[in-house]
Design a protein around this motif. Sequence first.
Motif, PDB file in Angstrom:
ATOM      1  N   PHE A   1       0.914  -1.261  -0.010  1.00 32.46           N
ATOM      2  CA  PHE A   1       0.135   0.104  -0.024  1.00 32.46           C
ATOM      3  C   PHE A   1       1.007   1.350   0.028  1.00 32.46           C
ATOM      4  CE2 PHE A   1      -2.901  -3.155   1.548  1.00 32.46           C
ATOM      5  CZ  PHE A   1      -4.143  -2.738   0.750  1.00 32.46           C
ATOM      6  N   SER A   2       2.057   1.114   0.226  1.00 27.42           N
ATOM      7  CA  SER A   2       3.252   2.447   0.178  1.00 27.42           C
ATOM      8  C   SER A   2       3.339   2.655  -1.545  1.00 27.42           C
ATOM      9  CB  SER A   2       4.266   1.785   0.466  1.00 27.42           C
ATOM     10  OG  SER A   2       4.194   1.517   1.935  1.00 27.42           O
ATOM     11  N   MET A   3       2.525   1.728  -2.272  1.00 28.06           N
ATOM     12  CA  MET A   3       2.831   2.203  -3.913  1.00 28.06           C
ATOM     13  C   MET A   3       1.451   2.198  -4.399  1.00 28.06           C
ATOM     14  SD  MET A   3       5.825  -0.440  -4.632  1.00 28.06           S
ATOM     15  CE  MET A   3       5.343  -1.814  -3.561  1.00 28.06           C
ATOM     16  N   ASP A   4       1.369   2.923  -5.567  1.00 25.12           N
ATOM     17  CA  ASP A   4       0.387   3.206  -6.484  1.00 25.12           C
ATOM     18  C   ASP A   4       0.361   3.613  -7.693  1.00 25.12           C
ATOM     19  OD1 ASP A   4      -2.796   3.159  -6.497  1.00 25.12           O
ATOM     20  OD2 ASP A   4      -2.293   5.061  -6.923  1.00 25.12           O
ATOM     21  N   GLU A   5      -0.316   3.187  -8.639  1.00 29.00           N
ATOM     22  CA  GLU A   5      -0.137   3.765 -10.024  1.00 29.00           C
ATOM     23  C   GLU A   5      -1.475   4.387 -10.338  1.00 29.00           C
ATOM     24  OE1 GLU A   5       1.853   1.632 -13.737  1.00 29.00           O
ATOM     25  OE2 GLU A   5      -0.560   1.959 -13.926  1.00 29.00           O
ATOM     26  N   TYR A   6      -1.263   5.763 -11.034  1.00 31.05           N
ATOM     27  CA  TYR A   6      -2.603   6.595 -11.483  1.00 31.05           C
ATOM     28  C   TYR A   6      -2.284   7.184 -12.557  1.00 31.05           C
ATOM     29  CZ  TYR A   6      -6.611   9.374 -11.156  1.00 31.05           C
ATOM     30  OH  TYR A   6      -8.006  10.212 -11.278  1.00 31.05           O
ATOM     31  N   LYS A   7      -3.058   6.890 -13.592  1.00 33.01           N
ATOM     32  CA  LYS A   7      -2.922   7.598 -14.968  1.00 33.01           C
ATOM     33  C   LYS A   7      -1.472   7.859 -15.526  1.00 33.01           C
ATOM     34  CE  LYS A   7      -6.727  10.808 -14.610  1.00 33.01           C
ATOM     35  NZ  LYS A   7      -7.368  12.102 -14.247  1.00 33.01           N
ATOM     36  N   GLY A   8      -0.968   6.581 -15.366  1.00 34.34           N
ATOM     37  CA  GLY A   8       0.598   6.438 -15.797  1.00 34.34           C
ATOM     38  C   GLY A   8       1.599   6.906 -14.856  1.00 34.34           C
ATOM     39  N   TYR A   9       1.173   7.552 -13.707  1.00 35.10           N
ATOM     40  CA  TYR A   9       2.108   8.001 -12.693  1.00 35.10           C
ATOM     41  C   TYR A   9       2.320   7.105 -11.588  1.00 35.10           C
ATOM     42  CZ  TYR A   9       2.775  12.239 -14.936  1.00 35.10           C
ATOM     43  OH  TYR A   9       2.818  13.372 -15.794  1.00 35.10           O
ATOM     44  N   PHE A  10       3.637   6.644 -11.136  1.00 37.21           N
ATOM     45  CA  PHE A  10       3.616   5.671 -10.169  1.00 37.21           C
ATOM     46  C   PHE A  10       4.156   6.422  -8.812  1.00 37.21           C
ATOM     47  CE2 PHE A  10       6.905   3.314  -7.458  1.00 37.21           C
ATOM     48  CZ  PHE A  10       6.024   2.440  -7.056  1.00 37.21           C
ATOM     49  N   ARG A  11       3.273   6.487  -7.845  1.00 35.78           N
ATOM     50  CA  ARG A  11       3.602   7.050  -6.496  1.00 35.78           C
ATOM     51  C   ARG A  11       4.055   6.319  -5.417  1.00 35.78           C
ATOM     52  NH1 ARG A  11      -1.643   9.601  -7.643  1.00 35.78           N
ATOM     53  NH2 ARG A  11      -2.542   7.570  -6.839  1.00 35.78           N
ATOM     54  N   ILE A  12       4.853   6.673  -4.408  1.00 41.03           N
ATOM     55  CA  ILE A  12       5.305   5.849  -3.668  1.00 41.03           C
ATOM     56  C   ILE A  12       5.822   6.828  -2.227  1.00 41.03           C
ATOM     57  CG2 ILE A  12       7.919   5.924  -4.311  1.00 41.03           C
ATOM     58  CD1 ILE A  12       8.239   3.212  -3.362  1.00 41.03           C
ATOM     59  N   ALA A  13       5.301   6.128  -1.268  1.00 37.54           N
ATOM     60  CA  ALA A  13       5.723   7.034   0.112  1.00 37.54           C
ATOM     61  C   ALA A  13       6.651   6.271   0.804  1.00 37.54           C
ATOM     62  CB  ALA A  13       4.295   7.179   0.922  1.00 37.54           C
ATOM     63  N   THR A  14       7.475   6.963   1.270  1.00 35.23           N
ATOM     64  CA  THR A  14       8.669   6.170   2.247  1.00 35.23           C
ATOM     65  C   THR A  14       9.094   6.718   3.504  1.00 35.23           C
ATOM     66  OG1 THR A  14      10.331   7.617   1.162  1.00 35.23           O
ATOM     67  CG2 THR A  14       9.772   5.696   0.123  1.00 35.23           C
ATOM     68  N   THR A  15       9.616   6.223   4.388  1.00 35.57           N
ATOM     69  CA  THR A  15      10.207   6.648   5.798  1.00 35.57           C
ATOM     70  C   THR A  15      11.729   6.528   5.656  1.00 35.57           C
ATOM     71  OG1 THR A  15       8.233   6.169   6.902  1.00 35.57           O
ATOM     72  CG2 THR A  15      10.293   6.624   8.150  1.00 35.57           C
ATOM     73  N   GLU A  16      12.353   7.593   5.885  1.00 38.08           N
ATOM     74  CA  GLU A  16      13.954   7.487   5.785  1.00 38.08           C
ATOM     75  C   GLU A  16      14.496   7.734   7.127  1.00 38.08           C
ATOM     76  OE1 GLU A  16      17.662   9.522   3.548  1.00 38.08           O
ATOM     77  OE2 GLU A  16      15.645  10.441   3.340  1.00 38.08           O
ATOM     78  N   ASP A  17      15.354   7.034   7.748  1.00 37.77           N
ATOM     79  CA  ASP A  17      16.139   7.041   8.842  1.00 37.77           C
ATOM     80  C   ASP A  17      17.222   7.928   8.550  1.00 37.77           C
ATOM     81  OD1 ASP A  17      14.661   5.363  10.827  1.00 37.77           O
ATOM     82  OD2 ASP A  17      15.459   3.902   9.347  1.00 37.77           O
ATOM     83  N   ILE A  18      17.539   9.048   9.230  1.00 37.12           N
ATOM     84  CA  ILE A  18      18.418   9.759   8.898  1.00 37.12           C
ATOM     85  C   ILE A  18      19.697   9.827   9.885  1.00 37.12           C
ATOM     86  CG2 ILE A  18      19.586  12.226   8.328  1.00 37.12           C
ATOM     87  CD1 ILE A  18      16.562  12.598   7.371  1.00 37.12           C
ATOM     88  N   TYR A  19      20.906   9.391   9.899  1.00 43.03           N
ATOM     89  CA  TYR A  19      21.835   9.157  10.772  1.00 43.03           C
ATOM     90  C   TYR A  19      22.762  10.278  10.724  1.00 43.03           C
ATOM     91  CZ  TYR A  19      20.437   4.351   9.936  1.00 43.03           C
ATOM     92  OH  TYR A  19      19.520   3.256   9.792  1.00 43.03           O
ATOM     93  N   SER A  20      22.955  10.746  12.228  1.00 47.02           N
ATOM     94  CA  SER A  20      23.953  11.970  12.213  1.00 47.02           C
ATOM     95  C   SER A  20      24.624  11.622  13.720  1.00 47.02           C
ATOM     96  CB  SER A  20      23.395  13.169  12.117  1.00 47.02           C
ATOM     97  OG  SER A  20      22.609  13.441  13.227  1.00 47.02           O
ATOM     98  N   GLU A  21      26.082  11.752  13.541  1.00 48.09           N
ATOM     99  CA  GLU A  21      26.422  11.474  15.003  1.00 48.09           C
ATOM    100  C   GLU A  21      25.856  10.328  15.735  1.00 48.09           C
ATOM    101  OE1 GLU A  21      29.073  13.091  15.611  1.00 48.09           O
ATOM    102  OE2 GLU A  21      29.133  13.881  13.843  1.00 48.09           O
ATOM    103  N   ASN A  22      25.430  10.619  16.739  1.00 46.51           N
ATOM    104  CA  ASN A  22      24.842   9.304  17.622  1.00 46.51           C
ATOM    105  C   ASN A  22      23.265   9.700  17.750  1.00 46.51           C
ATOM    106  OD1 ASN A  22      24.710  11.547  19.394  1.00 46.51           O
ATOM    107  ND2 ASN A  22      26.022  10.122  20.942  1.00 46.51           N
TER     108      ASN A  22
END
Lengths: 679, 175
Positions: free
Chosen positions: A424-445
Amino acid sequence: MNEDKDKLNLSDLDKINVSHELKHKTINRCLYNRKIKKPILTKAAIAFALVFVFIFSTTSILANKSKTLESSSDYSMERLKSKEQLISMLNEIYKDRKYAGEDLNFGVQMKSESSNRSGHSNTNVQVEGIDEADIIKTDGKYIYSINQFKNEIIVIKADKKAEVINRFNPKDFIEGKEASEYQKDYQREIYVREMFLYEKRSKKYLVVMSSVNRYKNTNNSQGNPELQPFTRDSKVSIMPIRFGIYSTLVSIIDITNPQYFKPIKQFEVSGNLMSSRVKNNMFYMVTNKWTDFYFYRQEKSDDILPFYIEYGDNIVKKKISPENIMYNKNNIDSNFTIISEINLDELDIFNEAILGNFDNMYMSKDSLYLTSMRGEEIKKGTDNQSDASVSYYKNKTIIYKFELKNKVNYVSFAEADGLIINQFSMDEYKGYFRIATTEDIYSENKVNTTNSLYVFDKNMKLAGSLKDIAPSERIYSTRFDKDKLYMVTFKQVDPLFVIDLKNPKEPKILGLLKIPGYSTYLHPIDSKNILGFGMDTGNIDERVINKGMKIALFDISDLSSPKEKANIEIGGKGTFSESLYNHKALTVYDNLYAFDLFETKDDDSYMPSFRGLVLLEIKDDSIKVKCRISHSDLTNQEDYYTDYGYRAVFIDNYMYVLSNVGISVVNLDDMNIVQKEKI
Amino acid sequence: MADQQNNDAKAEKIEKLIDNYGNDVLRMCYVYTKDFAAAQDLFQEVFIKVFKNIDGFRGECSEKTWIIQIAINTCRDYLKSSWIKRIVSFNFERETITNIEKSVIENIEKKEVINSILNLPSKLKEVVLLYYYFGYNSVEISKIIGISESSVRSRLMRAREYLKKYFIEGGFIYE
């Protein structure tokens, strides 16, 4: 499965014992100091470090891999030219690394829905018109149900009596049939997994997928387990590992005569089932198979290539030839992902494979997308053993697009920062592909999270994106609905976002609602309402903990300010429903919603209070429990843990509830149980 | 005085529970957290919960199963809360570990089999532990951890795959 229990010897754990001191401390706390005291925050920190290590080590290994790349962002796909090429590539990746991380996705396959007002309910699917496999299917006359407890398919006549008229296991149809390579010495185990129902004019087929495991028996199972050699074909005693050969059996069974089923065709494909779909007369299945390269090198055996078997008058086992295996030189993994397509009218199969590890799949009417996780090194880390080196890796999701023409054709790839949760994080509609993500950003500790939405055009070129949605939170569920996206992120309170995708180049946030708890599955009802299934949460001091299950009805008629119209909370800590992570466990019929429930008392006791199925009705902006059905009285009372796997289907004015032990029929007019029986 | 007697009776009760199930709970918490100090902390929380609720326990399942279930949920809450909260602070007061305990743990962690289990993702860890160490069958596990039996089986299968890779290729996600 039981016989290998002694093979994984964990008896060293016996050395851990409760000390005198700990015992007395605990007794004292029980008696005098029940309030959970301070070290809460500190606990969070310890566990955090644990999680940290897991992510870090995965990404670092993945990143190691990418160090050797000339260009770090070319993930396009090529075809293998020969088996030799495959072997030299695998040798390369085995040379200087151990094993590259497996999936770290914490969502499981999910689905979605579509309700059918007349006749009977259907499997809750993500994309209308694309069917998804499930353990229960109905055609309105009969109910077909996979009973995993008994490892069989049960056919029930859909009338008030709900009589069982047939039971079988697809292995009955290949009893005594085996590819010549495996006729000697091999044992075969078959477990029924999921199925489709295929109807076309007078044809009516059940397409059943089962897991197959073949292994050789070793004679000296009494010997010292530690001394046994690793071989692929034997069950090795040192471990619970069965070094068997895993594959997936697809049985196409003619069910026009419900008392007499006959197999029309059976295929078997290498690997464990990942996901499958049916669109019109085409069946698509994706499996994952470890390359067994270690054994290939050890034993010089000849079967590194994935295979498939066609059962007919002759049983033919064929290898998937290198020309049908694709790879990307920057994303090679010791794993094959196999895409199989079966034409259900012609009954022929076509297989192709990719050398790589794919963990999620989304299919629209025109395309199939597979995703793979990558870690990329951004900056050289220090060799400092502590937490520091974590900062320099970045998780990515690589998306491969295939078009569904005569054959599944690779089109192009794209990459998005961060990881996804499920289909369900992904979908296609009218030729466009959409995706929703969570990113972990690491910095120092420190680790922080950020959430993003990406839109790609039909050639997988980035069209637009929306970044930094709910920083320091994490996506718990998403649902695309044409030009809108509903997204739930969670930290301590649960914001529901409504995102406008009308202009693919410029997605924007329309509205946001913050409520306690979170939803793990979102079900759009109509243009004004959306239903969320998830958990209610509470706090103990600084910690956020799950309480019972929570179902909430959101009003989205004003997109700029979504509201919670109604909600119900069920049970206490430990309450669980399969529908929280498997959309197919939810059955939708008009305004009725049925799902399984394991409920505990609404206190801290974790004491079970109900297990069975719950039926909800959504009417006049309220959520009402219409009935609860349990089969626990059909089980042996001494045998406490035995009824589970509750699913419902609806036919006309009746609801049929199946579990592993029984079936009940409920009249939807008065909610009376008209029939209840063991199966 | 009556209070004192009451407390003595309670202390006896909890002591009996710890004698019977304490070791299993502690082992479970340790496998979950990989951290013996944290395990001792969680151990106390588990028994506080058990003690608080023991009067309401009606024997719907075995006492051991019930306690194991509480232990699992406590460990899960603990891991989950930290996952969500993402607080990083390395200054915390911890349960102390004696030297003897330390050497026991160090010894155990040297064992490959144990090490391989400790490094599994926690979803797989719990099924492996319940199945191979506590000896529950997949139906019982499905009820204890609240997933379907087929998921239990597939998690066991995935765990075996992980372990297979670990043993053959000398280490997986964790080095």
